[in-house]
Motif scaffolding. Sequence first.
Motif, short mmCIF file in Angstrom:
data_model
loop_
_atom_site.label_atom_id
_atom_site.label_comp_id
_atom_site.label_asym_id
_atom_site.label_seq_id
_atom_site.Cartn_x
_atom_site.Cartn_y
_atom_site.Cartn_z
N LEU A 148 25.36 -23.61 68.23
CA LEU A 148 25.80 -23.92 66.87
C LEU A 148 24.62 -23.81 65.92
O LEU A 148 23.61 -24.50 66.10
CB LEU A 148 26.39 -25.33 66.82
CG LEU A 148 26.81 -25.85 65.43
CD1 LEU A 148 28.05 -25.13 64.93
CD2 LEU A 148 27.02 -27.36 65.46
N ASP A 149 24.72 -22.96 64.93
CA ASP A 149 23.64 -22.83 63.95
C ASP A 149 23.45 -24.14 63.21
O ASP A 149 24.40 -24.70 62.66
CB ASP A 149 23.97 -21.71 62.96
CG ASP A 149 22.91 -21.57 61.89
OD1 ASP A 149 21.75 -21.33 62.25
OD2 ASP A 149 23.25 -21.73 60.70
N ALA A 150 22.21 -24.64 63.19
CA ALA A 150 21.92 -25.94 62.58
C ALA A 150 21.24 -25.82 61.23
O ALA A 150 20.81 -26.82 60.66
CB ALA A 150 21.07 -26.78 63.52
N SER A 151 21.12 -24.61 60.70
CA SER A 151 20.45 -24.45 59.42
C SER A 151 21.27 -25.10 58.30
O SER A 151 22.47 -25.33 58.42
CB SER A 151 20.23 -22.97 59.11
OG SER A 151 21.47 -22.30 59.00
N TRP A 152 20.57 -25.38 57.22
CA TRP A 152 21.21 -26.00 56.05
C TRP A 152 21.46 -24.92 55.01
O TRP A 152 20.55 -24.16 54.66
CB TRP A 152 20.30 -27.10 55.50
CG TRP A 152 20.86 -27.85 54.33
CD1 TRP A 152 22.14 -28.28 54.15
CD2 TRP A 152 20.12 -28.30 53.18
NE1 TRP A 152 22.26 -28.96 52.97
CE2 TRP A 152 21.02 -28.99 52.35
CE3 TRP A 152 18.79 -28.19 52.78
CZ2 TRP A 152 20.65 -29.55 51.13
CZ3 TRP A 152 18.40 -28.75 51.59
CH2 TRP A 152 19.32 -29.43 50.77
N ARG A 153 22.67 -24.87 54.49
CA ARG A 153 23.05 -23.83 53.53
C ARG A 153 23.63 -24.45 52.27
O ARG A 153 24.84 -24.44 52.05
CB ARG A 153 24.06 -22.87 54.16
CG ARG A 153 23.55 -22.18 55.42
CD ARG A 153 24.59 -21.25 56.01
NE ARG A 153 24.15 -20.67 57.26
CZ ARG A 153 24.89 -19.86 58.01
NH1 ARG A 153 26.12 -19.53 57.62
NH2 ARG A 153 24.42 -19.38 59.16
N PRO A 154 22.77 -25.03 51.43
CA PRO A 154 23.27 -25.66 50.20
C PRO A 154 23.69 -24.61 49.17
O PRO A 154 23.51 -23.40 49.38
CB PRO A 154 22.07 -26.46 49.71
CG PRO A 154 20.88 -25.73 50.27
CD PRO A 154 21.32 -25.17 51.59
N LEU A 155 24.23 -25.11 48.06
CA LEU A 155 24.70 -24.25 46.97
C LEU A 155 25.71 -23.22 47.48
O LEU A 155 25.62 -22.03 47.20
CB LEU A 155 23.52 -23.55 46.28
CG LEU A 155 22.46 -24.48 45.66
CD1 LEU A 155 21.33 -23.67 45.06
CD2 LEU A 155 23.09 -25.41 44.64
N ARG A 156 26.65 -23.73 48.27
CA ARG A 156 27.74 -22.91 48.81
C ARG A 156 27.23 -21.70 49.59
O ARG A 156 27.78 -20.60 49.52
CB ARG A 156 28.67 -22.47 47.70
CG ARG A 156 29.36 -23.63 46.98
CD ARG A 156 30.35 -23.15 45.96
NE ARG A 156 31.02 -24.29 45.32
CZ ARG A 156 31.97 -24.16 44.39
NH1 ARG A 156 32.36 -22.94 44.01
NH2 ARG A 156 32.52 -25.22 43.85
N GLY A 157 26.16 -21.93 50.34
CA GLY A 157 25.64 -20.90 51.21
C GLY A 157 24.69 -19.92 50.57
O GLY A 157 24.19 -19.00 51.23
N ARG A 158 24.39 -20.10 49.28
CA ARG A 158 23.50 -19.16 48.61
C ARG A 158 22.04 -19.38 48.99
O ARG A 158 21.20 -18.51 48.73
CB ARG A 158 23.67 -19.26 47.09
CG ARG A 158 25.03 -18.77 46.59
CD ARG A 158 25.04 -18.58 45.08
NE ARG A 158 24.84 -19.83 44.36
CZ ARG A 158 25.82 -20.65 43.99
NH1 ARG A 158 27.08 -20.35 44.31
NH2 ARG A 158 25.56 -21.75 43.32
N VAL A 159 21.74 -20.54 49.57
CA VAL A 159 20.38 -20.85 50.03
C VAL A 159 20.44 -21.10 51.53
O VAL A 159 21.36 -21.78 52.02
CB VAL A 159 19.82 -22.09 49.30
CG1 VAL A 159 18.45 -22.47 49.86
CG2 VAL A 159 19.72 -21.81 47.81
N HIS A 160 19.47 -20.56 52.26
CA HIS A 160 19.39 -20.77 53.71
C HIS A 160 18.10 -21.49 54.04
O HIS A 160 17.01 -20.96 53.77
CB HIS A 160 19.46 -19.43 54.45
CG HIS A 160 19.50 -19.57 55.94
ND1 HIS A 160 20.66 -19.40 56.68
CD2 HIS A 160 18.52 -19.86 56.84
CE1 HIS A 160 20.39 -19.58 57.95
NE2 HIS A 160 19.11 -19.86 58.08
#
Length: 402
Positions: A148-160
């Motif tokens: 499971l990818d644990a990265s954080w993607r704020p701003l509706r995925g526009r930031v990784h």
Amino acid sequence: MATESDKLRERLNRATAHLDPPYAVVDLTAFDANAAALLPRAGGKPIRVASKSVRVRELLGRVLGRPGWAGVMAFTLPEANWLVRTGVTDDALVAYPTADRGALAELAGDEELARSVTLMVDSTDQLDLIDTVRPPGHRPPLRVCIDLDASWRPLRGRVHVGVRRSPVHSARAAGALAAAIAARPGFRLVGLMSYEAQIAGLGDAPPGRAALAAAIRVAQRRSYRELLARRGAAVTAVREHAELEFVNGGGTGSVAATSADPAVTEITAGSGLFGPTLFDAYRAWRPTPAAFFACAVVRRPAPGLATVLGGGWIASGPAEDTRLPAPWLPTGLKLLSSEGAGEVQTPLAGRAADDLRLGDLVWFRHAKAGEVCEHVNELHLVEGDRVVGSVPTYRGEGHAFL
């Protein structure tokens, strides 16, 4: 009056006086202390040792012999097969997907390996590849774990924020992959893993960079809250299709935080055993430095400079200063910005350089943990001021897995 650094240098010099550099050592007292210190941080959950951060069978066995440590997270399938066959573990989770057909054929042709090794998958394409090596019905069921990818993607995925790993990011995607695995003959879904690299692998106290440190801490807090909810939902979704044996998470830099997640059943750690320099930039817990390598002074090119033979043991990751080895003992030495750490020679500057003579040792710490073992055939084990044993690294046993 001698400082603690002076005492450590004197002790290491006495212990290894019979050796010719370059060589690497592990201080067993510090190694064992780090292993013990990680346990209470895990909150009673078992710790799976990350073999990539150790790369020495003797030391993997040493930590696995301690209460609270169970299983290996291997970095390649050939390595996992080898660790099982040589008796290091009967529970090896491969941290990354594999396309090694030879190792897959070995796994699929051996009942013991099939019971002991768990493959990592994040796509049905990987299941298809496995089936081309040996189809269902001609092999025992193979154990698999969803990454499971644990990265954080704020701003509706526009930031990784985090590393680029699995395409499986949402609970819905995890559930869909679990359903696909459950419908496939020849596979058994037993686990879910997520590595929060933006928390576990990123120091929140970079020296001299207060603004960056503050930004990192804010991002880590928000990322943790988001992952807590998403990982819990993913586990629920996956358990609709399989009885999970484990949910794995974390790394040395996030043991305490990850263990507080009720969805996680086990933690991974490994770098904290050696205590490399990257972990000097963490507030929560800093391991005691346990692994060092020594190079000999062979030149005095000018006042204030001493040059050692070798030293260019660079860590993987972005090409920046944090990946360079650090001259550690004697204190007061630094790399030259114009040369850095060289493969055949490394000039060092600082107040301690004028006191160094030809043949004297400079002790370095590597930026990462297990990567130091790719440069030596053996590690010398130090207790007090004696070498009490020398054990082969993976390289020393003839294995270069990556």
